[in-house]
Design a protein around this motif. Sequence first.
Motif, PDB file in Angstrom:
ATOM      1  N   LEU A  25       0.843  -1.197   0.000  1.00  0.00           N
ATOM      2  CA  LEU A  25       0.000   0.000   0.000  1.00  0.00           C
ATOM      3  C   LEU A  25       0.871   1.238   0.000  1.00  0.00           C
ATOM      4  CD1 LEU A  25      -2.727  -0.667   2.754  1.00  0.00           C
ATOM      5  CD2 LEU A  25      -3.095  -0.617   0.290  1.00  0.00           C
ATOM      6  N   ARG A  26       0.339   2.335  -0.567  1.00  0.00           N
ATOM      7  CA  ARG A  26       0.964   3.649  -0.458  1.00  0.00           C
ATOM      8  C   ARG A  26      -0.139   4.637  -0.070  1.00  0.00           C
ATOM      9  NH1 ARG A  26       6.025   3.880  -3.210  1.00  0.00           N
ATOM     10  NH2 ARG A  26       5.789   6.116  -3.488  1.00  0.00           N
ATOM     11  N   LEU A  27       0.072   5.341   1.042  1.00  0.00           N
ATOM     12  CA  LEU A  27      -0.957   6.222   1.593  1.00  0.00           C
ATOM     13  C   LEU A  27      -0.364   7.603   1.833  1.00  0.00           C
ATOM     14  CD1 LEU A  27      -2.255   3.676   4.275  1.00  0.00           C
ATOM     15  CD2 LEU A  27      -3.234   4.069   2.002  1.00  0.00           C
ATOM     16  N   ASP A  28      -1.123   8.646   1.461  1.00  0.00           N
ATOM     17  CA  ASP A  28      -0.612  10.010   1.500  1.00  0.00           C
ATOM     18  C   ASP A  28      -1.489  10.940   2.332  1.00  0.00           C
ATOM     19  OD1 ASP A  28       1.677   9.816  -0.407  1.00  0.00           O
ATOM     20  OD2 ASP A  28       0.093   9.258  -1.814  1.00  0.00           O
ATOM     21  N   ARG A  29      -0.920  12.072   2.727  1.00  0.00           N
ATOM     22  CA  ARG A  29      -1.667  13.130   3.408  1.00  0.00           C
ATOM     23  C   ARG A  29      -2.744  13.701   2.496  1.00  0.00           C
ATOM     24  NH1 ARG A  29       0.130  16.232   7.878  1.00  0.00           N
ATOM     25  NH2 ARG A  29       2.180  15.660   8.711  1.00  0.00           N
ATOM     26  N   GLY A  30      -3.791  14.275   3.126  1.00  0.00           N
ATOM     27  CA  GLY A  30      -4.835  14.952   2.368  1.00  0.00           C
ATOM     28  C   GLY A  30      -5.775  14.008   1.651  1.00  0.00           C
ATOM     29  N   MET A  31      -5.712  12.726   1.980  1.00  0.00           N
ATOM     30  CA  MET A  31      -6.526  11.724   1.295  1.00  0.00           C
ATOM     31  C   MET A  31      -7.313  10.912   2.318  1.00  0.00           C
ATOM     32  SD  MET A  31      -5.802  11.853  -2.036  1.00  0.00           S
ATOM     33  CE  MET A  31      -5.931  10.212  -2.781  1.00  0.00           C
ATOM     34  N   MET A  32      -8.526  10.512   1.917  1.00  0.00           N
ATOM     35  CA  MET A  32      -9.316   9.588   2.726  1.00  0.00           C
ATOM     36  C   MET A  32      -9.384   8.250   2.001  1.00  0.00           C
ATOM     37  SD  MET A  32     -13.115   9.877   4.431  1.00  0.00           S
ATOM     38  CE  MET A  32     -14.168   9.130   3.165  1.00  0.00           C
ATOM     39  N   TYR A  33      -8.867   7.231   2.648  1.00  0.00           N
ATOM     40  CA  TYR A  33      -8.861   5.875   2.098  1.00  0.00           C
ATOM     41  C   TYR A  33      -9.865   5.017   2.851  1.00  0.00           C
ATOM     42  CZ  TYR A  33      -4.287   7.419   0.353  1.00  0.00           C
ATOM     43  OH  TYR A  33      -3.270   8.111  -0.250  1.00  0.00           O
ATOM     44  N   ILE A 184      -9.896   4.429   6.796  1.00  0.00           N
ATOM     45  CA  ILE A 184     -11.103   3.874   7.417  1.00  0.00           C
ATOM     46  C   ILE A 184     -11.238   2.424   6.981  1.00  0.00           C
ATOM     47  CG2 ILE A 184     -13.618   4.062   7.616  1.00  0.00           C
ATOM     48  CD1 ILE A 184     -13.342   6.988   6.737  1.00  0.00           C
ATOM     49  N   VAL A 185     -11.497   1.536   7.923  1.00  0.00           N
ATOM     50  CA  VAL A 185     -11.907   0.186   7.536  1.00  0.00           C
ATOM     51  C   VAL A 185     -13.414   0.088   7.724  1.00  0.00           C
ATOM     52  CG1 VAL A 185      -9.676  -0.831   8.105  1.00  0.00           C
ATOM     53  CG2 VAL A 185     -11.490  -0.886   9.789  1.00  0.00           C
ATOM     54  N   SER A 186     -14.069  -0.495   6.734  1.00  0.00           N
ATOM     55  CA  SER A 186     -15.538  -0.522   6.751  1.00  0.00           C
ATOM     56  C   SER A 186     -16.054  -1.626   5.834  1.00  0.00           C
ATOM     57  CB  SER A 186     -16.080   0.837   6.275  1.00  0.00           C
ATOM     58  OG  SER A 186     -17.493   0.860   6.307  1.00  0.00           O
ATOM     59  N   HIS A 187     -17.254  -2.112   6.158  1.00  0.00           N
ATOM     60  CA  HIS A 187     -17.947  -3.001   5.227  1.00  0.00           C
ATOM     61  C   HIS A 187     -19.124  -2.263   4.588  1.00  0.00           C
ATOM     62  CE1 HIS A 187     -20.109  -3.670   9.095  1.00  0.00           C
ATOM     63  NE2 HIS A 187     -21.162  -3.644   8.300  1.00  0.00           N
ATOM     64  N   SER A 188     -19.183  -0.931   4.791  1.00  0.00           N
ATOM     65  CA  SER A 188     -20.281  -0.122   4.267  1.00  0.00           C
ATOM     66  C   SER A 188     -19.939   0.416   2.882  1.00  0.00           C
ATOM     67  CB  SER A 188     -20.561   1.052   5.220  1.00  0.00           C
ATOM     68  OG  SER A 188     -21.382   2.020   4.598  1.00  0.00           O
ATOM     69  N   ARG A 189     -20.776   0.091   1.918  1.00  0.00           N
ATOM     70  CA  ARG A 189     -20.578   0.622   0.572  1.00  0.00           C
ATOM     71  C   ARG A 189     -20.772   2.131   0.548  1.00  0.00           C
ATOM     72  NH1 ARG A 189     -17.548   0.094  -3.332  1.00  0.00           N
ATOM     73  NH2 ARG A 189     -17.868  -2.165  -3.286  1.00  0.00           N
ATOM     74  N   GLU A 190     -21.673   2.656   1.400  1.00  0.00           N
ATOM     75  CA  GLU A 190     -21.917   4.104   1.448  1.00  0.00           C
ATOM     76  C   GLU A 190     -20.650   4.843   1.898  1.00  0.00           C
ATOM     77  OE1 GLU A 190     -25.558   2.043   1.161  1.00  0.00           O
ATOM     78  OE2 GLU A 190     -24.030   1.821   2.725  1.00  0.00           O
ATOM     79  N   VAL A 191     -19.963   4.305   2.893  1.00  0.00           N
ATOM     80  CA  VAL A 191     -18.708   4.909   3.333  1.00  0.00           C
ATOM     81  C   VAL A 191     -17.663   4.815   2.229  1.00  0.00           C
ATOM     82  CG1 VAL A 191     -16.814   4.752   4.997  1.00  0.00           C
ATOM     83  CG2 VAL A 191     -19.171   4.471   5.770  1.00  0.00           C
ATOM     84  N   ALA A 192     -17.555   3.657   1.599  1.00  0.00           N
ATOM     85  CA  ALA A 192     -16.573   3.465   0.532  1.00  0.00           C
ATOM     86  C   ALA A 192     -16.791   4.436  -0.618  1.00  0.00           C
ATOM     87  CB  ALA A 192     -16.623   2.027   0.028  1.00  0.00           C
ATOM     88  N   ASN A 193     -18.052   4.740  -0.917  1.00  0.00           N
ATOM     89  CA  ASN A 193     -18.355   5.640  -2.032  1.00  0.00           C
ATOM     90  C   ASN A 193     -17.834   7.053  -1.810  1.00  0.00           C
ATOM     91  OD1 ASN A 193     -19.634   3.633  -3.484  1.00  0.00           O
ATOM     92  ND2 ASN A 193     -21.699   4.192  -2.826  1.00  0.00           N
ATOM     93  N   GLU A 194     -17.561   7.422  -0.561  1.00  0.00           N
ATOM     94  CA  GLU A 194     -17.086   8.777  -0.256  1.00  0.00           C
ATOM     95  C   GLU A 194     -15.566   8.884  -0.238  1.00  0.00           C
ATOM     96  OE1 GLU A 194     -19.039  11.464  -0.011  1.00  0.00           O
ATOM     97  OE2 GLU A 194     -20.641  10.082  -0.593  1.00  0.00           O
ATOM     98  N   ALA A 195     -14.880   7.763  -0.381  1.00  0.00           N
ATOM     99  CA  ALA A 195     -13.422   7.759  -0.275  1.00  0.00           C
ATOM    100  C   ALA A 195     -12.768   8.328  -1.522  1.00  0.00           C
ATOM    101  CB  ALA A 195     -12.930   6.335  -0.037  1.00  0.00           C
ATOM    102  N   ASP A 196     -11.550   8.841  -1.339  1.00  0.00           N
ATOM    103  CA  ASP A 196     -10.722   9.197  -2.499  1.00  0.00           C
ATOM    104  C   ASP A 196     -10.213   7.936  -3.181  1.00  0.00           C
ATOM    105  OD1 ASP A 196     -10.688  12.130  -2.187  1.00  0.00           O
ATOM    106  OD2 ASP A 196      -9.615  11.709  -0.338  1.00  0.00           O
ATOM    107  N   VAL A 197      -9.858   6.950  -2.362  1.00  0.00           N
ATOM    108  CA  VAL A 197      -9.355   5.673  -2.880  1.00  0.00           C
ATOM    109  C   VAL A 197      -9.955   4.554  -2.037  1.00  0.00           C
ATOM    110  CG1 VAL A 197      -7.315   4.245  -3.336  1.00  0.00           C
ATOM    111  CG2 VAL A 197      -7.171   6.733  -3.606  1.00  0.00           C
ATOM    112  N   VAL A 198     -10.409   3.495  -2.711  1.00  0.00           N
ATOM    113  CA  VAL A 198     -10.952   2.321  -2.025  1.00  0.00           C
ATOM    114  C   VAL A 198     -10.065   1.119  -2.314  1.00  0.00           C
ATOM    115  CG1 VAL A 198     -12.928   0.766  -1.785  1.00  0.00           C
ATOM    116  CG2 VAL A 198     -13.308   3.194  -2.245  1.00  0.00           C
ATOM    117  N   SER A 210     -11.947   0.960  -8.471  1.00  0.00           N
ATOM    118  CA  SER A 210     -12.351   2.229  -9.094  1.00  0.00           C
ATOM    119  C   SER A 210     -13.506   2.813  -8.303  1.00  0.00           C
ATOM    120  CB  SER A 210     -12.777   2.002 -10.549  1.00  0.00           C
ATOM    121  OG  SER A 210     -13.365   3.166 -11.066  1.00  0.00           O
ATOM    122  N   ASN A 211     -13.450   4.110  -8.031  1.00  0.00           N
ATOM    123  CA  ASN A 211     -14.542   4.779  -7.316  1.00  0.00           C
ATOM    124  C   ASN A 211     -15.263   5.751  -8.243  1.00  0.00           C
ATOM    125  OD1 ASN A 211     -15.889   4.566  -4.960  1.00  0.00           O
ATOM    126  ND2 ASN A 211     -14.670   6.024  -3.798  1.00  0.00           N
TER     127      ASN A 211
END
Length: 212
Positions: A25-33, A184-198, A210-211
């Motif tokens: 994984l690569r994770l950066d500032r200013g992003m919601m994963y 964020i770890v989640s099993h909610s599709r609604e939460v995943a839909n708001e992410a910058d990267v899933v 792809s989001n």
Amino acid sequence: MSMIETKGVTYYYSKSHPVLDGIDLRLDRGMMYVIFGPSGCGKTTLLSLLGGLDVPKAGHILFDGRDVQEIGLERLRREKVAFVFQNYNLIDYMTPVENVLLTAKEAPMPVLGKLGLQEEEAKRNVLKLSGGEQQRVAIARALASQNPVILADEPTGNLDEETAGEITAVLKDAAKSYNRCVVIVSHSREVANEADVVFELKGGKIREQSNA
């Protein structure tokens, strides 16, 4: 250079059945994963490894290019990451202000106010607040710590749909307005839909979705 990078991270309770199998994984500032997947797929295990609560059986986790074990797990938890949990993990005999002061490197009230808590609410016992309000306090505590990474474990799991949407928006704002790396770890599709990267975690493997 990414803020957080995992290289071949593997974790297992039995070698023949790895929970995590070579995670990169690569994770950066200013992003919601969002790390998305069903219960029991290893999402919380991965979050625990990112937060220094456990160590991988193989592979490496880097923070700003340094191995977290070189940084020291206690220092990582104290200075680099802040957790938000499904069950809030607040001190129940304290007020929101007192809870935030436990980790704060800045005045708590401006952060609580930005998250929608009035001064009167901020001075009540936390048990007198709704679930959504308690989760806002937990997020305020993470923000006021000034730690650059926020790790949230099913933060909307105990909330109704409307409140869950509000909390997801608050976490996304934490990434954008505060320039934090929010995972964020989640099993909610609604939460995943708001992410910058899933990222989808399945069978010990992870892949970016792809989001669009």
